[in-house]
Design a protein around this motif. Structure first.
Motif, PDB file in Angstrom:
ATOM      1  N   LYS A   1       0.836  -1.204   0.000  1.00  0.00           N
ATOM      2  CA  LYS A   1       0.000   0.000   0.000  1.00  0.00           C
ATOM      3  C   LYS A   1       0.878   1.264   0.000  1.00  0.00           C
ATOM      4  O   LYS A   1       0.650   2.200  -0.759  1.00  0.00           O
ATOM      5  CB  LYS A   1      -0.885  -0.046   1.258  1.00  0.00           C
ATOM      6  CG  LYS A   1      -1.944   1.002   1.324  1.00  0.00           C
ATOM      7  CD  LYS A   1      -3.063   0.571   2.287  1.00  0.00           C
ATOM      8  CE  LYS A   1      -4.053   1.683   2.503  1.00  0.00           C
ATOM      9  NZ  LYS A   1      -3.689   2.575   3.597  1.00  0.00           N
TER      10      LYS A   1
ATOM     11  N   GLU B   1       1.111   4.311  -2.711  1.00  0.00           N
ATOM     12  CA  GLU B   1       0.798   5.702  -2.335  1.00  0.00           C
ATOM     13  C   GLU B   1       1.934   6.670  -2.662  1.00  0.00           C
ATOM     14  O   GLU B   1       1.705   7.827  -2.975  1.00  0.00           O
ATOM     15  CB  GLU B   1       0.506   5.784  -0.829  1.00  0.00           C
ATOM     16  CG  GLU B   1      -0.860   5.245  -0.441  1.00  0.00           C
ATOM     17  CD  GLU B   1      -1.028   5.073   1.051  1.00  0.00           C
ATOM     18  OE1 GLU B   1      -2.106   4.619   1.464  1.00  0.00           O
ATOM     19  OE2 GLU B   1      -0.082   5.378   1.824  1.00  0.00           O
ATOM     20  N   HIS B   2       3.171   6.187  -2.545  1.00  0.00           N
ATOM     21  CA  HIS B   2       4.316   7.073  -2.781  1.00  0.00           C
ATOM     22  C   HIS B   2       4.918   6.908  -4.170  1.00  0.00           C
ATOM     23  O   HIS B   2       5.961   7.500  -4.456  1.00  0.00           O
ATOM     24  CB  HIS B   2       5.402   6.842  -1.718  1.00  0.00           C
ATOM     25  CG  HIS B   2       5.024   7.425  -0.404  1.00  0.00           C
ATOM     26  ND1 HIS B   2       4.129   6.825   0.455  1.00  0.00           N
ATOM     27  CD2 HIS B   2       5.373   8.585   0.186  1.00  0.00           C
ATOM     28  CE1 HIS B   2       3.973   7.576   1.523  1.00  0.00           C
ATOM     29  NE2 HIS B   2       4.706   8.651   1.390  1.00  0.00           N
TER      30      HIS B   2
END
Ligand SMILES: [Zn+2]
Length: 435
Positions: A59, A63-64
């Motif tokens: 995750k 996200e990054h």
């Protein structure tokens, strides 16, 4: 442990021993380029495990926009946020690799805050863990089956003896829960007869033994060195142990979360950060001259922690160690930053400041500071024999009042709070920073 676990433990201990005589004997002397290349290779393996099997990182990477397969240098990992202890505790299962669910080894710790924590380690990490410790002992000249007296890791049940022998390893364990002066004398008698070459234990335990030994001019002939770990080695603890037994102390730093390990070598100029164990970043802290230790373990694919905030502060050495090992040198670990004490007005009081004060108090044998809230601080002190306990307490009280900005409850006593594992921490911080 059942039979299967015992066998596995023995085989990984052996694997670690072999590592300490093979690759891990050489890594401290690698050139900076070689060390970086080694760390990068290991980091890539850990990142790949995160990407494939670890829900938290799948995750986070998404996200990054972090692609672990495009990592070119160690610094690339700094694009990820720093990981806090709170996040690990709150999302523990999300950090575990789906692939190693069965094979992982579970370690349990009582934690310095008293909240138990489970950590999982891969077999490979566990072998490196053992290897690093064998290597450290080797720096002090230890060889397998040398006699070692250990004042930790043994808590006898009612009716059981206070010491017991591990015949295979030649280790004589003593209970760290029974360190009254009289019991210290008995322990020293047993040790004098058994003639250990090495002494191992919590700094506070060895300090208590050393005090009795020094006061009564008892020596342990043949003793070569002492190994301390798991608590802050206060400067006056070290001085007392070294003076009493005429030996040197080799300190070890590690943590339950197994992200970084530091070892003191025979040059005794500080602690080496083990670059073959973890990748450690030093970030300036709010306290002048001190750095936070942010660490990434380089083997643990069962529960990888990337850029983990160890919560500990260090003072960096200004020159490399004279021993010739290339692993970075830290002059000292100043103490867990989560053990910082709070002034009544809410700002932190550095623990080192109080350690220095108590180190200078000849009339105080031991101390423990327990803070339950900003206003509620209890300082326990064990006064030296022959002095007026109330008078000593009053002196300490005046000093503490100045440092904490209000009344402090100073109690002369011989009773100190020990954690589940028998550690006796000089500072127990039970208040939260925002209370
Ligand atoms: Zn060194």
């Amino acid at each position: 442990m059942n039979i299967e676990e015992r066998l596995r433990d023995a085989s990984l201990t052996w694997e670690g021993y072999r590592l300490s005589k093979g690759l891990m004997r050489n890594t401290p002397f690698f050139s900076p380029d070689q060390i970086q290349a080694y760390q990068l290779e290991q980091l890539r393996l850990v990142l790949d495990a995160c990407y494939r099997y670890v829900p938290y990182y799948q995750k986070l990477f998404w996200e990054h926009g972090f692609d672990p397969h495009r990592v070119r240098t160690l610094d690339d990992v700094k694009r990820l946020p720093i990981l806090t202890k709170e996040t690990v505790r709150a999302k523990l299962s999300d950090f575990c690799s789906m692939k190693e669910l069965r094979a992982a080894i579970r370690l349990r710790t009582s934690g310095t805050t008293g909240t138990p924590l489970s950590v999982y380690t891969s077999a490979g990490q566990w072998a490196v863990e053992q290897g690093a410790i064998w290597r450290h002992w080797g720096w002090a000249g230890y060889r397998f089956r040398d006699r070692m007296a250990i004042v930790r890791s043994y808590s006898p049940k009612a009716g059981e003896p206070l010491w017991k022998l591990d015949r295979l390893r030649n280790w004589l364990y003593f209970s760290p829960y029974h360190l009254s002066e009289a019991q210290c004398r008995t322990y020293l008698d047993v040790m004098a007869q058994w003639k250990p070459k090495y002494l191992r234990g919590y700094p506070s335990s060895l300090y208590l033994l050393a005090r009795v030994a020094k006061n009564e001019k008892r020596r342990l002939p043949g003793l070569r060195a002492a190994f301390t770990a798991s608590e802050t080695l206060l400067p006056h603890y070290r001085a007392e142990i070294e003076e009493a037994f005429g030996i040197k102390v080799f300190d070890h730093y590690g943590q339950a979360e197994i992200t970084a390990m530091l070892h003191e070598c025979e040059a005794h100029e500080g602690l080496h950060v083990l670059s073959d164990y973890g990748f450690v970043e030093f970030l300036p802290s709010d306290q002048t001259g001190l750095y936070r230790m942010i660490a990434t373990n380089l083997q643990n694919t069962a529960m990888p922690l990337l850029r983990y905030d160890t919560g500990d502060l260090v003072e960096l050495a200004d020159k490399p160690c004279s021993c010739g090992r290339m692993f970075p040198l830290v002059r000292r670990v100043v103490g867990r930053s989560d053990q910082l004490l709070l002034h009544r007005d809410g700002f932190p009081i550095p623990s080192i400041n109080l350690y220095t004060y108590f180190a200078k108090q000849d009339d105080v044998v031991r101390f423990q500071i327990i803070q339950s809230s900003r206003e509620d601080v209890e300082v326990r002190i064990a006064p030296r024999a022959g002095v007026d306990p109330e008078k000593v307490a009053e002196n300490v009280r005046q000093e503490m009042r100045l440092r904490f900005g209000g009344e402090v409850n100073v109690v002369p006593t011989q009773e100190f709070e020990q954690s589940g594992e028998g550690k006796c921490l000089p500072i127990l911080q039970k208040a939260r920073m925002d209370t």
